[in-house]
Write an enzyme that holds these catalytic residues in place. Sequence first.
Site, PDB file in Angstrom:
ATOM      1  N   HIS A   8      -5.310   1.260   0.826  1.00  9.27           N
ATOM      2  CA  HIS A   8      -4.954   0.716  -0.484  1.00  9.27           C
ATOM      3  C   HIS A   8      -3.458   0.949  -0.711  1.00  9.27           C
ATOM      4  CE1 HIS A   8      -6.719  -1.114  -3.974  1.00  9.27           C
ATOM      5  NE2 HIS A   8      -6.191  -0.233  -4.804  1.00  9.27           N
ATOM      6  N   SER A  61      -4.049  -4.186  -6.460  1.00  8.36           N
ATOM      7  CA  SER A  61      -5.314  -3.678  -6.972  1.00  8.36           C
ATOM      8  C   SER A  61      -5.756  -4.512  -8.181  1.00  8.36           C
ATOM      9  CB  SER A  61      -5.193  -2.181  -7.284  1.00  8.36           C
ATOM     10  OG  SER A  61      -6.453  -1.565  -7.360  1.00  8.36           O
ATOM     11  N   ASP A  77      -8.778  -0.615   4.079  1.00 11.41           N
ATOM     12  CA  ASP A  77      -8.945  -0.423   2.633  1.00 11.41           C
ATOM     13  C   ASP A  77     -10.432  -0.388   2.316  1.00 11.41           C
ATOM     14  OD1 ASP A  77      -8.874  -0.369  -0.114  1.00 11.41           O
ATOM     15  OD2 ASP A  77      -7.384  -1.960  -0.320  1.00 11.41           O
TER      16      ASP A  77
END
Length: 593
Positions: free
Chosen positions: A309, A168, A278
Amino acid sequence: MRRVYLVAATLLTAATIYTPVSAAAPAAAAITETVYVESTIDSDSDGAPDRIAADVMRPDTAGRVPVVMEASPYYGLGAAAASATNVPRGFGRWYDEYFVPRGYAVVEMEMQGTSRSTGCPTTGGPEDTASVRAVVDWLNGRAKAFYADGRPAVASWSTGNVGMLGVSYNGTLPNAAAAANIPGVKTIVPIAAISSWYEYARDQGIGYKGWESNYPTFLANYVVSSAQKAKCKPVFDKLSADDGDQSFDYTSFWKARDYRPGAQNTSASVFVVHGQADWNVKPSQFGRWWKELADRNVPRKIWLHRGGHLDPISFRQAEWQRVMGLWMDHWLKGADNGIMDEPMADVQKPDGSWEQAASWPRPDTQATTLYFGPAAGGMSGSLTTAPVSSGTQTLGANANISETTMMANPETANTSRLAYVTAPLTKDARLSGEVSLTVRVASNRASTPLTALLVDYGPSTQAVLSERSPLQLSTEVCGRNDLRDKTGCARPPDVSIQAVSATMLTKGAIDAKNRLSLETATPLPTNGSTADVTWKLHARDALVPAGHRIGIVLVTNHNAYLAADTAASGVSLNVSLGVSKVVLPIVGGALNK
């Protein structure tokens, strides 16, 4: 996570402690310390250079070692926030236990304005990159650092070779470092990472739902340390003033947060990992970054998994650690271990198994054009390899219908959405890459948002995986027991299996005002004249089985996906058949032949 031995009071005040490392080398010890690196920026305008905090764990050896580094804005959040500034508090991930016994230092770097670092976070701005640069410079002897008691800290133990990895935002900072070509960054492993902050908040001229209002300020406020929050208010006010929410255009603000042009300068190798489901850090983030890297022949490898994610340590642990060990050994230690001779791409199938390919997009992928046509074969609209008709179909507002409803019943005409569908496939079709559309429209509104869904029509089962928040991915406990017992960071995602008759493969949107440029709006004509609108969908690798159909579903404002466009209220447009088309990346380049 492990017992800590404080060996002397002088070492404690210097933020240096000795720690036994993992069972991989039970007799060894590691030196652990916290340093504060002097950067070249003063992002909080207090008259002093920002100091960037970093925790270091390294082997207790006289030799120099390379560095595996995870940079993050999240270390000061959650339970990790309660800690003294002069005692290392990090190393919650698996990196220290895996890499330190193998002759690496592990560095956890706290982005400017977060946790124990001074300065102000700017959500992808140049200051983010400068904070990373400061620590890499220190590891290469080009910057100063200090312990908490003010004594100089020198990285004489470092070879200067740095591999950055993370998930991320923690994977986005490596992208920024590679794009800036920071000397010493030899490889990066961006997982579920952003390559363009514009495309994190926008899709080709229109804001994403939930990201449409002052998102850079929101995120900066979320990660800033309590000590810096008041001092950073002017910085955050400027973020709000400059983010361009009024137009959603691609401005200089967003150009400064776009790392893809930096691919031309990138000397680091890149190992991309991304989930094809995602919809937080959306697939264009890996797809368009990957293309820029490929165009410049940057050494690279890619994993595409079926989830959202997620971190691969939670669903492919043993193989992930094997590959990471070989990858870092090759790029940071120069080991000739064959990792670059392995296939470039690993792609996870919907059933959870994996397959490999020599490259991605897959070899022999060719652009295949299908044209929008009228009702045929029992469908309300058709997709054919050659244009079969002129004429138009009318599309109105989508009336807040769900994505499931948009895709359902393609045989039924519906002005809330248009569906164009192929005949049943006579053989499997493999998509690999980025889909694009060109739609000729005549609209009654100068502002017209358009969203297209690429759909696999046919009975199937769909695996829906739970995913983690960015904070969870950065702070979940990840000790040896967690890896062994599948807890913490190694906890597998929950999987639910659903029977479906239509599977959304990918999607993408555009504000038709930005059809000619993302930087400048050109209103659509409203006098009946037509305009061609071209846009891209998110990258995708998928197999559509024989007997299924491929469909394109077209809607105006997809209100669960995009910000509401009040200027498009009451929109109605005619879509021209025979010239409107979709271009699919098909392995082998042909359908039904």
